[in-house]
Enzyme design. Structure first.
Site, PDB file in Angstrom:
ATOM      1  N   TYR A  25      -1.859  -8.470 -10.858  1.00 41.96           N
ATOM      2  CA  TYR A  25      -1.730  -8.107  -9.448  1.00 41.96           C
ATOM      3  C   TYR A  25      -1.424  -6.622  -9.301  1.00 41.96           C
ATOM      4  CZ  TYR A  25       0.139  -7.398  -4.842  1.00 41.96           C
ATOM      5  OH  TYR A  25       0.365  -6.870  -3.602  1.00 41.96           O
ATOM      6  N   PRO A  78       4.583   3.207  -1.469  1.00 45.91           N
ATOM      7  CA  PRO A  78       4.914   1.809  -1.164  1.00 45.91           C
ATOM      8  C   PRO A  78       4.090   0.858  -2.013  1.00 45.91           C
ATOM      9  CG  PRO A  78       3.484   2.721   0.543  1.00 45.91           C
ATOM     10  CD  PRO A  78       3.841   3.854  -0.373  1.00 45.91           C
ATOM     11  N   ALA A  80       3.957  -3.489  -3.063  1.00 48.34           N
ATOM     12  CA  ALA A  80       4.430  -4.784  -2.576  1.00 48.34           C
ATOM     13  C   ALA A  80       5.075  -5.616  -3.676  1.00 48.34           C
ATOM     14  CB  ALA A  80       3.254  -5.559  -1.983  1.00 48.34           C
ATOM     15  N   SER A 107       7.659  -0.763   1.257  1.00 53.77           N
ATOM     16  CA  SER A 107       6.514  -1.496   1.774  1.00 53.77           C
ATOM     17  C   SER A 107       6.956  -2.558   2.770  1.00 53.77           C
ATOM     18  CB  SER A 107       5.760  -2.165   0.616  1.00 53.77           C
ATOM     19  OG  SER A 107       4.767  -3.048   1.096  1.00 53.77           O
ATOM     20  N   TYR A 131       2.691  -2.211   8.000  1.00 51.92           N
ATOM     21  CA  TYR A 131       1.499  -2.978   8.325  1.00 51.92           C
ATOM     22  C   TYR A 131       1.669  -3.458   9.764  1.00 51.92           C
ATOM     23  CZ  TYR A 131      -0.177  -3.143   3.501  1.00 51.92           C
ATOM     24  OH  TYR A 131      -0.657  -2.808   2.263  1.00 51.92           O
ATOM     25  N   THR A 157      -0.213   2.223   7.212  1.00 48.74           N
ATOM     26  CA  THR A 157      -1.373   2.003   6.346  1.00 48.74           C
ATOM     27  C   THR A 157      -2.530   1.485   7.194  1.00 48.74           C
ATOM     28  OG1 THR A 157      -0.080   1.602   4.356  1.00 48.74           O
ATOM     29  CG2 THR A 157      -2.279   0.654   4.422  1.00 48.74           C
ATOM     30  N   LYS A 225      -1.773   6.535   6.364  1.00 48.83           N
ATOM     31  CA  LYS A 225      -2.133   6.396   4.946  1.00 48.83           C
ATOM     32  C   LYS A 225      -3.446   5.624   4.823  1.00 48.83           C
ATOM     33  CE  LYS A 225      -0.248   4.757   0.523  1.00 48.83           C
ATOM     34  NZ  LYS A 225      -1.280   3.762   0.163  1.00 48.83           N
ATOM     35  N   HIS A 249      -6.088   3.133  -1.339  1.00 52.69           N
ATOM     36  CA  HIS A 249      -5.261   1.956  -1.603  1.00 52.69           C
ATOM     37  C   HIS A 249      -5.262   1.609  -3.095  1.00 52.69           C
ATOM     38  CE1 HIS A 249      -3.125  -0.989   1.044  1.00 52.69           C
ATOM     39  NE2 HIS A 249      -3.043  -1.645  -0.090  1.00 52.69           N
ATOM     40  N   ARG A 252      -7.864  -0.829  -4.472  1.00 55.34           N
ATOM     41  CA  ARG A 252      -7.617  -2.260  -4.295  1.00 55.34           C
ATOM     42  C   ARG A 252      -8.307  -2.853  -3.075  1.00 55.34           C
ATOM     43  NH1 ARG A 252      -3.273  -4.099  -7.104  1.00 55.34           N
ATOM     44  NH2 ARG A 252      -2.313  -5.359  -5.449  1.00 55.34           N
ATOM     45  N   GLY A 282      -4.386   7.348  -8.849  1.00 51.54           N
ATOM     46  CA  GLY A 282      -4.766   7.737 -10.193  1.00 51.54           C
ATOM     47  C   GLY A 282      -3.842   8.700 -10.903  1.00 51.54           C
ATOM     48  N   ARG A 284      -1.297   9.990 -13.274  1.00 48.80           N
ATOM     49  CA  ARG A 284      -0.666   9.495 -14.494  1.00 48.80           C
ATOM     50  C   ARG A 284       0.112  10.586 -15.231  1.00 48.80           C
ATOM     51  NH1 ARG A 284      -2.218   5.879 -11.966  1.00 48.80           N
ATOM     52  NH2 ARG A 284      -3.433   4.029 -12.589  1.00 48.80           N
TER      53      ARG A 284
END
Length: 353
Positions: A25, A78, A80, A107, A131, A157, A225, A249, A252, A282, A284
């Site tokens: 997930y 954020p 979840a 979130s 949301y 978002t 966002k 996102h 996702r 992305g 890292r």
């Protein structure tokens, strides 16, 4: 394994500790996960251009974002259902972010209310990711709760009118535990297909005109966002938001769209300093942060990186991941000849050949 040295090390350890459904997930994306991979790969399409014989005897990573003083141009995005990563969930992440001196964005899909986060990390700086519910009365109460808890911004978002098709979750028959508290939702998502249930929580009919109603509810700055085009960037500026987050996102939602970093320059150009431009997707390494700064972002947000730290070692893991990234940012600034994040310019990056 010896002490983890970077975000990738933490991710490998997190995969060992988490059950496959929870890891999938957090790690997964939509469709074939092409956009998910592009978010990371896009950083390899840019190279840094260092400048020599610049006074870098006193380099700082400190900056300000929407008037908040932070230790670095990196905030916690954020994400979840953090209790799936660690029993203390968002409370541990908020404390880790506070210890690292940066903003934690809570979130809507969290196990804690804004008041509970404020109590768990009273020294922290917090934003609330919204949301927009079909129940406007509930949305009004949620925005008020964030303000009452001392949160500093509302992050709306806008790229989730429905949940994307995340096939890792479908293959694993992933479900949210029925007993997971979700105090920021008017209905519970546990014990079934939460992707479908999310459609009953998020209002897919809202438009740019509805931002006026949201702005009327609060004096807090509103950040939008999920912006990835110049057209939407222009509309955001026209509707008086304080900032935008260039984001897909985390790959996702809709597979096959541009990497966030590839979308950043056109959004920056369109906004032209009218609003604060933030970025996620992305990241890292600290050098990734600096590349995003050079392309015009004020700061970046990281989600998965903090989650891997949370899964490995709770609050301390979050703090350590953020500190590692801050150390990498400081190193990159020093070697580029930039004494501060504000000194990074477009001249410090170029397309890879």
């Amino acid at each position: 394994m010896s002490e983890p040295l970077n975000v990738s090390d933490y991710e490998r350890l997190a995969e060992e500790r988490l059950n496959p459904g929870a890891f999938g997930y957090f790690a997964g994306g939509a469709g074939d996960e092409w956009t998910l991979g592009e978010n990371v790969a896009a950083f390899n399409r840019w190279v840094l251009r260092p400048r020599m014989l610049v006074d870098v005897g006193a380099v700082t990573t400190r900056t300000t974002v929407l008037d908040a003083d932070v230790s670095m141009p990196l905030l916690v995005a954020p994400t979840a259902f953090q209790r799936l990563a660690h029993p203390e969930g968002e409370a541990a992440t908020a404390r880790g972010a506070a210890a690292a001196g940066t903003v934690f964005c809570l979130s809507t899909l969290s196990s804690l209310s804004p008041a509970q986060v404020a109590a768990a990390a009273p020294q922290g700086k917090h934003w609330f990711q919204l949301y927009w519910s079909r129940d406007r009365g509930f949305t009004r109460e949620l925005v008020a709760a964030a303000a009452d808890a001392g949160f500093l911004a509302i992050v709306l978002t806008v790229d989730l009118p429905v949940a994307g098709r995340r096939e890792r979750d479908l293959q694993a028959a992933f479900e949210i535990p029925a007993d997971l508290p979700l105090p920021n939702l008017p209905a519970h998502l546990g014990g079934g297909d939460f992707h479908a249930a999310l459609g009953d929580v998020v209002d897919p009919t809202i438009t740019w005109r509805d931002l006026e109603w949201l702005a009327s509810l609060t004096d807090l700055p509103i950040v939008v966002k999920g912006i990835s085009t110049s057209e939407d960037a222009q509309l955001a500026c026209q509707h008086g938001v304080a900032g935008v987050v260039v984001s897909n996102h985390g790959g996702r939602q809709l597979d096959g769209i541009a990497a966030s970093l590839d979308a950043l320059p056109e959004v920056v150009e369109t906004c032209a300093g009218q609003v604060t431009v933030l970025f996620d997707g992305g990241v890292r390494r600290g050098s990734d942060v600096v590349k995003a700064l050079a392309l015009g972002a004020r700061a970046v947000l990281v989600g998965r990186a903090a989650l891997w730290g949370l899964a490995v070692n709770g609050e301390e893991g979050v703090r350590r991941v953020l500190e590692l990234l801050r150390e990498e940012i400081a190193l990159a600034l020093t070697l580029l000849g930039c004494p501060s994040p504000e000194a990074v310019t477009p001249a410090h990056v170029t397309r890879a050949s």
